[in-house]
Design a protein around this motif. Structure first.
Motif, PDB file in Angstrom:
ATOM      1  N   TYR A  28       0.831  -1.084   0.039  1.00 23.26           N
ATOM      2  CA  TYR A  28       0.016  -0.023  -0.065  1.00 23.26           C
ATOM      3  C   TYR A  28       0.989   1.026   0.097  1.00 23.26           C
ATOM      4  CZ  TYR A  28      -4.529  -2.163   0.859  1.00 23.26           C
ATOM      5  OH  TYR A  28      -5.637  -3.022   0.600  1.00 23.26           O
ATOM      6  N   ASN A  29       1.757   1.290   0.816  1.00 29.13           N
ATOM      7  CA  ASN A  29       2.750   2.435   0.965  1.00 29.13           C
ATOM      8  C   ASN A  29       3.422   2.565  -0.486  1.00 29.13           C
ATOM      9  OD1 ASN A  29       2.114   3.406   3.473  1.00 29.13           O
ATOM     10  ND2 ASN A  29       3.581   2.049   4.376  1.00 29.13           N
ATOM     11  N   GLY A  30       3.957   1.324  -1.120  1.00 27.28           N
ATOM     12  CA  GLY A  30       4.584   1.902  -2.334  1.00 27.28           C
ATOM     13  C   GLY A  30       3.627   2.043  -3.335  1.00 27.28           C
ATOM     14  N   CYS A  31       2.495   2.015  -3.461  1.00 24.49           N
ATOM     15  CA  CYS A  31       1.365   2.470  -4.289  1.00 24.49           C
ATOM     16  C   CYS A  31       1.346   3.718  -4.337  1.00 24.49           C
ATOM     17  CB  CYS A  31       0.084   1.450  -3.997  1.00 24.49           C
ATOM     18  SG  CYS A  31      -1.039   1.851  -5.251  1.00 24.49           S
ATOM     19  N   LEU A  32       1.377   4.170  -2.790  1.00 23.08           N
ATOM     20  CA  LEU A  32       0.938   5.387  -2.619  1.00 23.08           C
ATOM     21  C   LEU A  32       2.176   6.492  -3.131  1.00 23.08           C
ATOM     22  CD1 LEU A  32      -0.645   5.373   0.685  1.00 23.08           C
ATOM     23  CD2 LEU A  32      -1.747   6.318  -1.351  1.00 23.08           C
ATOM     24  N   LYS A  33       3.437   6.017  -2.765  1.00 22.86           N
ATOM     25  CA  LYS A  33       4.552   6.522  -3.229  1.00 22.86           C
ATOM     26  C   LYS A  33       4.625   6.835  -4.909  1.00 22.86           C
ATOM     27  CE  LYS A  33       8.857   4.336  -4.010  1.00 22.86           C
ATOM     28  NZ  LYS A  33       9.877   3.665  -3.603  1.00 22.86           N
ATOM     29  N   PHE A  34       4.150   5.780  -5.505  1.00 22.50           N
ATOM     30  CA  PHE A  34       4.281   5.893  -6.932  1.00 22.50           C
ATOM     31  C   PHE A  34       3.127   6.789  -7.554  1.00 22.50           C
ATOM     32  CE2 PHE A  34       6.174   1.197  -6.482  1.00 22.50           C
ATOM     33  CZ  PHE A  34       7.356   1.699  -6.603  1.00 22.50           C
ATOM     34  N   ILE A  35       2.015   6.848  -6.785  1.00 21.52           N
ATOM     35  CA  ILE A  35       1.105   7.618  -7.209  1.00 21.52           C
ATOM     36  C   ILE A  35       1.527   9.134  -7.076  1.00 21.52           C
ATOM     37  CG2 ILE A  35      -1.385   8.579  -6.561  1.00 21.52           C
ATOM     38  CD1 ILE A  35      -2.115   5.694  -6.254  1.00 21.52           C
ATOM     39  N   LYS A  36       2.030   9.289  -5.918  1.00 21.92           N
ATOM     40  CA  LYS A  36       2.720  10.778  -5.493  1.00 21.92           C
ATOM     41  C   LYS A  36       3.697  11.203  -6.654  1.00 21.92           C
ATOM     42  CE  LYS A  36       1.453  10.741  -0.818  1.00 21.92           C
ATOM     43  NZ  LYS A  36       1.786  10.413   0.346  1.00 21.92           N
ATOM     44  N   GLN A  37       4.612  10.398  -6.901  1.00 16.91           N
ATOM     45  CA  GLN A  37       5.691  10.697  -7.798  1.00 16.91           C
ATOM     46  C   GLN A  37       4.965  10.567  -9.391  1.00 16.91           C
ATOM     47  OE1 GLN A  37       8.371   6.955  -7.521  1.00 16.91           O
ATOM     48  NE2 GLN A  37       9.457   7.768  -5.793  1.00 16.91           N
ATOM     49  N   ALA A  38       3.830  10.190  -9.689  1.00 20.26           N
ATOM     50  CA  ALA A  38       3.292  10.320 -10.866  1.00 20.26           C
ATOM     51  C   ALA A  38       2.578  11.607 -10.908  1.00 20.26           C
ATOM     52  CB  ALA A  38       2.177   9.269 -11.122  1.00 20.26           C
ATOM     53  N   ARG A  88      -9.178   3.864 -12.993  1.00 20.90           N
ATOM     54  CA  ARG A  88      -8.877   5.289 -12.709  1.00 20.90           C
ATOM     55  C   ARG A  88      -7.469   5.532 -13.042  1.00 20.90           C
ATOM     56  NH1 ARG A  88     -12.505   8.946 -13.810  1.00 20.90           N
ATOM     57  NH2 ARG A  88     -11.816  10.274 -11.864  1.00 20.90           N
ATOM     58  N   LEU A  89      -6.540   4.658 -12.790  1.00 16.10           N
ATOM     59  CA  LEU A  89      -5.164   4.888 -12.843  1.00 16.10           C
ATOM     60  C   LEU A  89      -4.812   4.925 -14.574  1.00 16.10           C
ATOM     61  CD1 LEU A  89      -3.493   2.601 -10.007  1.00 16.10           C
ATOM     62  CD2 LEU A  89      -3.510   5.041 -10.325  1.00 16.10           C
ATOM     63  N   ILE A  90      -5.498   3.870 -15.240  1.00 11.18           N
ATOM     64  CA  ILE A  90      -5.444   4.026 -16.567  1.00 11.18           C
ATOM     65  C   ILE A  90      -5.690   5.390 -17.192  1.00 11.18           C
ATOM     66  CG2 ILE A  90      -6.268   2.863 -18.732  1.00 11.18           C
ATOM     67  CD1 ILE A  90      -6.241   0.103 -16.997  1.00 11.18           C
ATOM     68  N   GLU A  91      -6.956   5.864 -16.650  1.00 20.83           N
ATOM     69  CA  GLU A  91      -7.652   6.971 -17.199  1.00 20.83           C
ATOM     70  C   GLU A  91      -6.617   8.255 -16.722  1.00 20.83           C
ATOM     71  OE1 GLU A  91     -11.597   7.802 -16.046  1.00 20.83           O
ATOM     72  OE2 GLU A  91     -11.849   5.621 -16.044  1.00 20.83           O
ATOM     73  N   ALA A  92      -5.895   8.122 -15.868  1.00 14.53           N
ATOM     74  CA  ALA A  92      -4.918   9.182 -15.206  1.00 14.53           C
ATOM     75  C   ALA A  92      -4.102   9.281 -16.166  1.00 14.53           C
ATOM     76  CB  ALA A  92      -4.667   9.244 -13.841  1.00 14.53           C
ATOM     77  N   ASN A  93      -3.588   7.950 -16.553  1.00 12.93           N
ATOM     78  CA  ASN A  93      -2.194   7.915 -17.482  1.00 12.93           C
ATOM     79  C   ASN A  93      -2.571   8.542 -18.950  1.00 12.93           C
ATOM     80  OD1 ASN A  93       0.500   7.400 -18.155  1.00 12.93           O
ATOM     81  ND2 ASN A  93       0.170   5.056 -17.876  1.00 12.93           N
ATOM     82  N   GLU A 103      -7.645  11.320  -6.532  1.00  9.25           N
ATOM     83  CA  GLU A 103      -8.972  10.472  -6.096  1.00  9.25           C
ATOM     84  C   GLU A 103      -8.285   8.945  -5.802  1.00  9.25           C
ATOM     85  OE1 GLU A 103     -12.755   8.143  -8.348  1.00  9.25           O
ATOM     86  OE2 GLU A 103     -11.611   9.731  -9.334  1.00  9.25           O
ATOM     87  N   VAL A 104      -7.630   8.446  -6.507  1.00 10.05           N
ATOM     88  CA  VAL A 104      -7.044   7.159  -6.426  1.00 10.05           C
ATOM     89  C   VAL A 104      -6.102   7.108  -5.243  1.00 10.05           C
ATOM     90  CG1 VAL A 104      -5.839   5.187  -7.266  1.00 10.05           C
ATOM     91  CG2 VAL A 104      -7.118   6.509  -8.810  1.00 10.05           C
ATOM     92  N   GLU A 105      -5.380   8.099  -4.756  1.00  6.65           N
ATOM     93  CA  GLU A 105      -4.584   8.245  -3.778  1.00  6.65           C
ATOM     94  C   GLU A 105      -5.382   8.084  -2.693  1.00  6.65           C
ATOM     95  OE1 GLU A 105      -1.026  11.082  -1.967  1.00  6.65           O
ATOM     96  OE2 GLU A 105      -2.215  11.693  -3.424  1.00  6.65           O
ATOM     97  N   GLU A 106      -6.594   8.900  -2.500  1.00  9.43           N
ATOM     98  CA  GLU A 106      -7.478   8.933  -1.249  1.00  9.43           C
ATOM     99  C   GLU A 106      -8.036   7.493  -1.168  1.00  9.43           C
ATOM    100  OE1 GLU A 106     -10.370  12.048  -2.210  1.00  9.43           O
ATOM    101  OE2 GLU A 106      -8.606  13.297  -2.195  1.00  9.43           O
TER     102      GLU A 106
END
Length: 133
Positions: A28-38, A88-93, A103-106
């Motif tokens: 979970y923490n890794g996923c959040l890190k990657f979303i923030k980096q994106a 939603r990640l696909i859409e964001a990309n 939204e996904v980060e939340e």
């Protein structure tokens, strides 16, 4: 190699000694890190960096979907939420949209926080029962 890079050795040891619950928390923490980096990559107009980090977050969400224990009552709801986040990640990309990432980060933060409580309860049960006399 451990002598050359103590941080890497620490990380490797943390993963190899973590419980399954702690490993999930790390994901979970890794996923959040990657979303923030994106999100940062979108701000800095770094298209390749955005793509790489969103794909990493997607892979983690897909791993959650694959490993979900469908025998549990809540699993169908979790599967729907994970699928929604993945979509939603696909859409964001595709749309280069930081608001979708927010939204996904939340959602992922909510999942992580709930999971953290589960891990803490497990620790209390594991260590709390054996220590009282």
């Amino acid at each position: 190699m451990a002598l050359n890079n103590p941080y890497q050795a620490y990380q490797q040891n943390s993963v190899s000694t973590a419980s399954p619950g702690e490993l999930t928390l790390m994901l979970y923490n890794g996923c959040l890190k990657f979303i923030k980096q994106a999100k940062l990559a979108i701000q800095q107009e770094q298209i390749e960096e955005r793509n790489i980090n969103i794909l990493k977050a997607q892979k983690i969400v897909q791993e959650f979907m694959v490993t979900l224990d469908m025998s549990q009552d809540i699993s169908e709801n979790m599967m729907s939420m994970y699928d929604y986040c993945r979509t939603r990640l696909i859409e964001a990309n595709i749309k280069n949209d930081a608001a979708i990432l927010q939204e996904v980060e939340e959602h992922i933060t909510d999942f992580r926080d709930a999971w953290k409580q589960v891990v803490q309860l497990q620790r209390q049960q594991q260590f709390g029962q054996g220590g009282s006399a």
